[in-house]
Write an enzyme that holds these catalytic residues in place. Structure first.
Site, PDB file in Angstrom:
ATOM      1  N   GLY A 107       0.779  -1.241   0.000  1.00  0.00           N
ATOM      2  CA  GLY A 107       0.000   0.000   0.000  1.00  0.00           C
ATOM      3  C   GLY A 107       0.803   1.279   0.000  1.00  0.00           C
ATOM      4  O   GLY A 107       0.294   2.317   0.437  1.00  0.00           O
ATOM      5  N   LEU A 125      -8.645  -9.127 -13.633  1.00  0.00           N
ATOM      6  CA  LEU A 125     -10.097  -8.914 -13.617  1.00  0.00           C
ATOM      7  C   LEU A 125     -10.713  -9.388 -14.930  1.00  0.00           C
ATOM      8  O   LEU A 125     -10.096  -9.281 -15.988  1.00  0.00           O
ATOM      9  CB  LEU A 125     -10.382  -7.428 -13.407  1.00  0.00           C
ATOM     10  CG  LEU A 125      -9.915  -6.901 -12.046  1.00  0.00           C
ATOM     11  CD1 LEU A 125      -9.853  -5.377 -12.052  1.00  0.00           C
ATOM     12  CD2 LEU A 125     -10.833  -7.397 -10.933  1.00  0.00           C
ATOM     13  N   ASN A 156      -5.152   2.138 -13.217  1.00  0.00           N
ATOM     14  CA  ASN A 156      -4.155   1.247 -12.612  1.00  0.00           C
ATOM     15  C   ASN A 156      -2.785   1.899 -12.710  1.00  0.00           C
ATOM     16  O   ASN A 156      -2.522   2.685 -13.616  1.00  0.00           O
ATOM     17  CB  ASN A 156      -4.143  -0.090 -13.379  1.00  0.00           C
ATOM     18  CG  ASN A 156      -3.139  -1.075 -12.819  1.00  0.00           C
ATOM     19  OD1 ASN A 156      -3.062  -1.275 -11.604  1.00  0.00           O
ATOM     20  ND2 ASN A 156      -2.349  -1.682 -13.688  1.00  0.00           N
ATOM     21  N   HIS A 167       1.198   0.694 -13.129  1.00  0.00           N
ATOM     22  CA  HIS A 167       1.994  -0.478 -13.500  1.00  0.00           C
ATOM     23  C   HIS A 167       3.473  -0.091 -13.483  1.00  0.00           C
ATOM     24  O   HIS A 167       3.832   0.984 -13.983  1.00  0.00           O
ATOM     25  CB  HIS A 167       1.588  -0.964 -14.895  1.00  0.00           C
ATOM     26  CG  HIS A 167       2.374  -2.149 -15.345  1.00  0.00           C
ATOM     27  ND1 HIS A 167       2.138  -3.421 -14.865  1.00  0.00           N
ATOM     28  CD2 HIS A 167       3.433  -2.253 -16.191  1.00  0.00           C
ATOM     29  CE1 HIS A 167       2.998  -4.262 -15.413  1.00  0.00           C
ATOM     30  NE2 HIS A 167       3.794  -3.578 -16.214  1.00  0.00           N
ATOM     31  N   VAL A 178      -4.504  -7.538 -20.275  1.00  0.00           N
ATOM     32  CA  VAL A 178      -3.741  -7.188 -19.065  1.00  0.00           C
ATOM     33  C   VAL A 178      -2.720  -6.084 -19.361  1.00  0.00           C
ATOM     34  O   VAL A 178      -1.992  -6.134 -20.350  1.00  0.00           O
ATOM     35  CB  VAL A 178      -3.007  -8.440 -18.524  1.00  0.00           C
ATOM     36  CG1 VAL A 178      -2.101  -8.064 -17.360  1.00  0.00           C
ATOM     37  CG2 VAL A 178      -4.019  -9.479 -18.079  1.00  0.00           C
TER      38      VAL A 178
HETATM   39  C1  GAR Z   1       3.734  -1.194  -7.256  1.00  0.00           C
HETATM   40  O1  GAR Z   1       5.043  -1.170  -7.760  1.00  0.00           O
HETATM   41  C2  GAR Z   1       2.736  -1.261  -8.391  1.00  0.00           C
HETATM   42  O2  GAR Z   1       3.114  -0.530  -9.515  1.00  0.00           O
HETATM   43  C3  GAR Z   1       2.733  -2.741  -8.677  1.00  0.00           C
HETATM   44  O3  GAR Z   1       2.789  -3.368  -7.422  1.00  0.00           O
HETATM   45  C4  GAR Z   1       3.459  -2.499  -6.511  1.00  0.00           C
HETATM   46  C5  GAR Z   1       2.547  -2.285  -5.333  1.00  0.00           C
HETATM   47  O4  GAR Z   1       3.218  -1.598  -4.310  1.00  0.00           O
HETATM   48  N1  GAR Z   1       1.560  -3.123  -9.397  1.00  0.00           N
HETATM   49  C6  GAR Z   1       1.541  -4.111 -10.277  1.00  0.00           C
HETATM   50  O5  GAR Z   1       2.513  -4.802 -10.525  1.00  0.00           O
HETATM   51  C7  GAR Z   1       0.200  -4.334 -10.943  1.00  0.00           C
HETATM   52  N2  GAR Z   1       0.357  -5.151 -12.098  1.00  0.00           N
HETATM   53  P1  GAR Z   1       2.383  -0.873  -3.173  1.00  0.00           P
HETATM   54  O6  GAR Z   1       1.393  -1.907  -2.640  1.00  0.00           O
HETATM   55  O7  GAR Z   1       3.424  -0.503  -2.158  1.00  0.00           O
HETATM   56  O8  GAR Z   1       1.698   0.301  -3.791  1.00  0.00           O
END
Ligand code: GAR
Length: 223
Positions: A19, A100, A114, A116, A151
């Site tokens: 988070g 999803l 989102n 990424h 995706v």
């Molecule tokens: C982040 O780096 C985000 O970009 C990635 O997961 C991490 C979450 O960190 N998301 C993905 O890979 C989605 N495909 P956080 O929970 O500390 O924000």
């Protein structure tokens, strides 16, 4: 219309873990003049740090554990019902790690965004930092985009680029990208809340003077 006259954008955030991006969004929404207001944080995983962060900020939290459902559809219907209870204008996926179905994406079409950890369309999917190092790119980064059924695709709202340094490993590169994520996501959400993001079928038009043609990241830097 001046943003001060608008109702704040109602935001829900979907999380699965640490988070830190949620924290960046919470910090930004906490500013007195913020045009966005986070009303709900929903996780598909119980007891994650993201839920604690939301509770500390006084935001309503819900958990919809995907493991409790027989099918992806049943999980998504419950997730959707929970989200509906907050009447969100925008739903931010912030480290939400479930794929999803088209049903869910269609249900929230135009309202689902989102972040990424790569410069899409490069490196969709997982292990983006390892793959960027393997590919030998000199510039890497992150992308905020509209969610479409393929995706890690969908019209791009914003991107942040960072250099790849000679001694990087996946962890050091991930940390540099994450710092950029924490700047990019609130910036994009604020632009949406200010009505400066117009979403087309394949691309996004930004009505902002924040796009600066003089900005360039050279890696290696010019000598
Ligand atoms: C982040 O780096 C985000 O970009 C990635 O997961 C991490 C979450 O960190 N998301 C993905 O890979 C989605 N495909 P956080 O929970 O500390 O924000």
């Amino acid at each position: 219309m001046a943003s001060a006259l608008r109702e704040p954008l109602r935001v829900a955030v979907m999380v699965s873990g640490r988070g830190s991006n949620l924290q960046a969004l919470l910090n930004s929404a906490d500013a007195p003049d913020s045009p966005a207001s986070i009303g709900l944080v929903v996780s598909n995983v119980p007891n994650v740090q993201a839920l604690e962060r939301a509770k500390v900020a006084g935001i309503r939290t819900e958990v919809v554990p995907h493991r409790d459902f027989d099918s992806r559809e049943a999980f998504e219907r419950e997730m959707s019902d929970v989200l509906e209870s907050a009447s969100p204008d925008i739903i931010c996926q912030a480290g939400f790690m479930r794929i999803l179905t088209p049903w869910f994406i269609e249900r929230w079409n135009g309202r689902l965004i989102n972040i990424h950890p790569s410069l899409l369309p490069a490196f969709p999917g997982l292990k983006t930092h390892e793959r960027a190092l393997e590919a030998g790119v000199r510039v890497h980064g992150c992308t905020v985009h509209m969610v479409r059924s393929e995706v890690d695709s969908g019209p791009i709202i914003g991107q942040a680029a960072v250099p790849v340094l000679p001694n990087d490993d996946p962890d050091s590169l991930a940390e540099r990208v994450l710092q950029a994520e924490h700047r990019l996501y609130p910036t994009c959400l604020k632009l949406i809340a200010e009505g400066k993001v117009q979403i087309g079928s394949d691309s996004v038009f930004l009505a902002t003077d924040l796009c600066d043609e003089r900005q360039v990241l050279l890696n290696p830097a010019a000598v």
